[in-house]
Enzyme design. Structure first.
Site, PDB file in Angstrom:
ATOM      1  N   PRO A   6      28.604   6.001  16.286  1.00 59.49           N
ATOM      2  CG  PRO A   6      29.224   5.057  14.257  1.00 59.49           C
ATOM      3  CD  PRO A   6      28.487   4.764  15.532  1.00 59.49           C
ATOM      4  CD  GLU A   7      27.219  10.925  19.679  1.00 60.55           C
ATOM      5  OE1 GLU A   7      26.943  12.133  19.776  1.00 60.55           O
ATOM      6  OE2 GLU A   7      27.566  10.226  20.652  1.00 60.55           O
TER       7      GLU A   7
END
Ligand SMILES: [Zn+2]
Length: 277
Positions: A6-7
């Protein structure tokens, strides 16, 4: 290989979607199914300092979620590779990947699900101890092209690695670095200092464009990312090069997308649109 994490857009989506459901709620209990998820302080102290506290705000800094509590403490959560935070009724059964449950009043609970067990929670008096090491946020008004130029100045590392370095710029990882470099037509192995002011300008614009677009699409569900209600994001359907398997073609020019490894990260690019120069 550090690839599917997840960014910024995923963590921003989680923050935005948790906000209306947990602000003003009190923590009534903490169930630690896998105790290793708490890095700081001890489990007993973690539990006793959380219970009874009201969640007063949630913020995102880089890939961290920061929950402010009425006691003044901050609960810091990092989802790492495969973590997600799901809002469910308190009566819901945890699945086999649920590592912790934070129970709230009004019948809902926050389930921390993390198949690979890299995610973590810390409870701290001052979140600066964690987030002050991070580089600038790419979506704030202060982040102008000159700031990016200054961060890349004199850097000999490949631009792909610099974009993924949280101390250079916060929140970008493998997927959005590949997408931004493709949009800016910059080869991932170019050194930071080799970029012209015009290229830095293009990269700055590309970073903001790919991140905003991904937020609009509620994040990319490439592996274990879920929105808090358990649904998927759709940002990966917009990807031009990231995670393209061998045999895919550049959407601009039809050249086969290439995959190389840059500092241990699988990297996808178009050799024609992004010449090594
Ligand atoms: Zn191309």
């Amino acid at each position: 290989m550090k690839e599917k994490v997840p960014e910024l857009p995923e963590v921003e989506t989680i923050k935005n979607e948790l906000l209306p459901h947990i602000i003003g709620h009190c923590i009534t209990g903490v169930t630690l199914i896998w105790e290793g998820i708490v890095r700081q302080p001890s489990m007993e102290e973690f539990r006793s300092r959380l219970i009874g506290q009201e969640i007063t705000s949630i913020a995102r800094r880089g890939k961290y979620l920061l929950f402010s509590l009425s006691s003044g403490d901050s609960l810091i959560i990092h989802l790492k590779m495969t973590g997600s935070l799901l809002l469910k009724p308190t009566s819901a059964e945890p699945d086999k990947f649920t590592r912790a449950i934070i129970h709230l009043n009004k019948g809902t609970s926050l389930f921390f699900r993390d198949p690979r067990k890299f995610g973590m929670m810390r409870l701290v008096k001052d979140d600066n101890s964690i987030v002050s090491k991070l580089g600038p946020e790419p979506l704030v008004p202060d982040f102008i092209p000159q700031v990016l130029a200054q961060r890349l100045n004199n850097r000999t590392a490949p631009i792909k690695a610099l974009l993924c370095d949280q101390k250079v710029i916060a929140g970008i990882g493998n997927m959005y670095a590949d997408e931004a470099l493709f949009a800016a037509k910059i080869h991932p192995l170019r050194s930071g200092k080799s970029l012209s002011p015009e290229e830095v300008g293009r990269l700055h614009q590309a970073i903001q464009q790919v991140l905003w677009s991904a937020i609009d699409n509620k994040g990319a569900s490439v592996e274990n990312y879920f929105r808090p209600d358990g649904t998927l994001g759709t940002a990966h359907f917009q990807f031009q090069v990231a995670h393209r398997l061998s045999g895919k073609f550049c959407p601009n020019c039809g050249t086969p997308i290439e995959r190389i490894v840059v500092r241990n990260r699988g990297t996808y690019f178009c050799p024609k649109c992004q010449p090594e120069g």
